[in-house]
Design an enzyme around this catalytic site. Sequence first.
Site, PDB file in Angstrom:
ATOM      1  N   TYR A  85       0.868  -1.436  -0.061  1.00 44.60           N
ATOM      2  CA  TYR A  85       0.076   0.004   0.082  1.00 44.60           C
ATOM      3  C   TYR A  85       1.012   1.176   0.039  1.00 44.60           C
ATOM      4  CZ  TYR A  85      -3.879   3.142   0.709  1.00 44.60           C
ATOM      5  OH  TYR A  85      -4.626   4.228   0.793  1.00 44.60           O
ATOM      6  N   PHE A 137      -7.392  22.401 -24.121  1.00 48.15           N
ATOM      7  CA  PHE A 137      -7.623  21.052 -24.098  1.00 48.15           C
ATOM      8  C   PHE A 137      -8.872  20.863 -23.313  1.00 48.15           C
ATOM      9  CE2 PHE A 137      -7.632  16.304 -23.088  1.00 48.15           C
ATOM     10  CZ  PHE A 137      -7.585  16.089 -24.430  1.00 48.15           C
ATOM     11  N   THR A 138      -9.883  19.691 -23.531  1.00 52.50           N
ATOM     12  CA  THR A 138     -11.027  19.328 -23.254  1.00 52.50           C
ATOM     13  C   THR A 138     -11.006  19.292 -21.573  1.00 52.50           C
ATOM     14  OG1 THR A 138     -10.709  17.135 -23.577  1.00 52.50           O
ATOM     15  CG2 THR A 138     -12.144  18.544 -25.093  1.00 52.50           C
ATOM     16  N   ASP A 228       1.782  21.098 -19.752  1.00 55.31           N
ATOM     17  CA  ASP A 228       1.068  19.779 -20.039  1.00 55.31           C
ATOM     18  C   ASP A 228       2.170  18.881 -21.100  1.00 55.31           C
ATOM     19  OD1 ASP A 228      -0.534  17.678 -21.147  1.00 55.31           O
ATOM     20  OD2 ASP A 228      -2.240  18.638 -21.363  1.00 55.31           O
ATOM     21  N   LYS A 271      -0.267   8.571 -23.332  1.00 56.18           N
ATOM     22  CA  LYS A 271       0.188   8.892 -24.706  1.00 56.18           C
ATOM     23  C   LYS A 271       1.785   8.623 -24.777  1.00 56.18           C
ATOM     24  CE  LYS A 271      -3.966  11.151 -24.277  1.00 56.18           C
ATOM     25  NZ  LYS A 271      -4.177  12.179 -23.493  1.00 56.18           N
ATOM     26  N   ARG A 395     -13.233  16.498 -33.451  1.00 62.52           N
ATOM     27  CA  ARG A 395     -12.550  17.364 -32.777  1.00 62.52           C
ATOM     28  C   ARG A 395     -13.194  18.804 -33.470  1.00 62.52           C
ATOM     29  NH1 ARG A 395     -12.339  16.161 -28.364  1.00 62.52           N
ATOM     30  NH2 ARG A 395     -10.495  15.061 -27.612  1.00 62.52           N
ATOM     31  N   PHE A 462     -18.964  15.438 -26.235  1.00 65.92           N
ATOM     32  CA  PHE A 462     -18.503  14.531 -27.170  1.00 65.92           C
ATOM     33  C   PHE A 462     -18.285  13.118 -26.797  1.00 65.92           C
ATOM     34  CE2 PHE A 462     -14.294  14.009 -25.948  1.00 65.92           C
ATOM     35  CZ  PHE A 462     -13.993  15.085 -24.872  1.00 65.92           C
TER      36      PHE A 462
HETATM   37  C1  LIG Z   1      -5.214  12.970 -22.611  1.00 69.89           C
HETATM   38  C2  LIG Z   1      -4.944  14.317 -22.572  1.00 69.89           C
HETATM   39  C3  LIG Z   1      -5.021  14.765 -21.097  1.00 69.89           C
HETATM   40  C4  LIG Z   1      -5.755  14.062 -20.160  1.00 69.89           C
HETATM   41  O1  LIG Z   1      -5.147  12.970 -19.704  1.00 69.89           O
HETATM   42  P1  LIG Z   1      -6.175  11.589 -19.281  1.00 69.89           P
HETATM   43  O2  LIG Z   1      -5.148  10.634 -19.096  1.00 69.89           O
HETATM   44  O3  LIG Z   1      -7.044  11.178 -20.384  1.00 69.89           O
HETATM   45  O4  LIG Z   1      -6.966  11.906 -18.219  1.00 69.89           O
HETATM   46  C5  LIG Z   1      -4.676  16.108 -20.992  1.00 69.89           C
HETATM   47  N1  LIG Z   1      -3.881  16.831 -21.789  1.00 69.89           N
HETATM   48  C6  LIG Z   1      -3.791  16.381 -22.997  1.00 69.89           C
HETATM   49  C7  LIG Z   1      -2.916  17.175 -24.047  1.00 69.89           C
HETATM   50  C8  LIG Z   1      -4.121  15.089 -23.434  1.00 69.89           C
HETATM   51  O5  LIG Z   1      -3.923  14.733 -24.552  1.00 69.89           O
END
Ligand SMILES: *Cc1c(COP(=O)(O)O)cnc(C)c1O
Length: 470
Positions: A85, A137-138, A228, A271, A395, A462
């Site tokens: 843990y 970004f969303t 980011d 990613k 998009r 979306f």
């Molecule tokens: C995917 C993504 C996020 C969010 O990450 P999640 O792992 O899907 O929660 C944030 N910023 C960018 C640029 C992304 O492509």
Amino acid sequence: MHDPTPQTMGQQFGRRSWAEPWKIKMVEPLRTTTPAQREAALADAGYNTFLLKSEDVYIDLLTDSGTNAMSDRQWAGLMLGDEAYAGSRNFYHLESTIQEVYGYSYVVPTHQGRGAENLLSRAAIRPGQFVPGNMYFTTTRLHQELAGGIFVDVIIDEAHDPYNLHPFKGNIDLNKLEALIAREGADKIAYISLAGTVNMAGGQPVSMANVQALRTLCDRHGIKIYLDATRMVENALFIQEREAGYADQPVAAILKEFCSYTDGAWISAKKDSLVNIGGWLAVNDWPLFEELRNMVVIFEGLHTYGGLAGRDMEAMAIGIRESIEDAYIQARVGQVRYLGELLLDWEVPIVQPVGGHAIFLDARAFYEHLPQTAFPAQTLAAALYLDSGIRGMERGIVSAGRDASTGDHYYPKLELTRLTIPRRVYTQAHMDVVAESVKAVYDARGQARGLAMVYEPKYLRFFQARFAPL
Ligand SMILES: *Cc1c(COP(=O)(O)O)cnc(C)c1O
């Protein structure tokens, strides 16, 4: 003399191909479907590709998020999971890897990127403050807004033009930022939300010169920069290819230099980092770290696992190392470019220059006869699935959502259908099949009628919205 890298493709001795720097050890069979099956599946899914079952999909280009193929070393790493843990050894491996590769001091693991966005937004934004960024970004913008922040887009204008060939369309327009600071005062700026590459602009990179100048400007005003870094390895490759002085530097060195101009970063490891789940947040400021580390136990889990299994942290640590190997990242971005160049040869309208993780089809140019309220990019994603079982995503106006104060749609300039390439999953032959299907849909573009939205969820619509043909 033959140097089989994507950059030298076809330049020497006539045609000399390059290939993926890995071979396949395990395969996952793909399922093909009939047009009638696809028609039924699409209707069931409300014409939203997010609602299709993956077993009804042939080549899945919905997203590059969590769809990576892990290496044999990463799979072996899963067996080294320390599921204690507290204080798992996999956390310390991950922490030291992030410190070495990205260069930040203090690391907080999170279950994925938005977990990190939630923590940072709550810790670093006071209600009413502005958060300038290079396009939204969303999930990022939503968390900033939920924390009371006001997102302001300060990306260069070129980013909004799908055909502008600027090599760094992700750059921040420092004049726009200066004007905002002058108008509102530095105290009203929570931090700069810098992303490399910029997903919504088509996977476009930020230059080293831009982040250096941004650092100077922010130092003058005492403003922090948080990065980011979700696709920052891909960004670093573009700097190596396009920016003077970086051609001979390894991607790893470019990445670390870029990060050094920022005060911290968060990442969706789904990613760049070649895993299926995971994320982190890392900062250089101890008091901020203390707050984040305290908050992570509310939302994610203890600060040495952040919602992840020990084995997942191990796979992430190994994936981070693999992601910064030049041969790997050249082939990854090279495969995206290969698909893009096929489409450009056939004069299919796509965002240019081709970005790092995806091809973005310009749905406005496909369907000049459809108004934006008929959801051209959603229509195009549906048409492509019907043609061949290939799954892309919208998009455009659907992803952009609504303005909370007026209730009206946001009307983004870019109305795109994204074909996102998972890492190490598909071969060049799959890319040929994709290109040919896109071409067939383009040739039939005059027949498209558009869609109406018949169900709209409140947040990030979306993902779950449903549509019907007009
Ligand atoms: C995917 C993504 C996020 C969010 O990450 P999640 O792992 O899907 O929660 C944030 N910023 C960018 C640029 C992304 O492509």
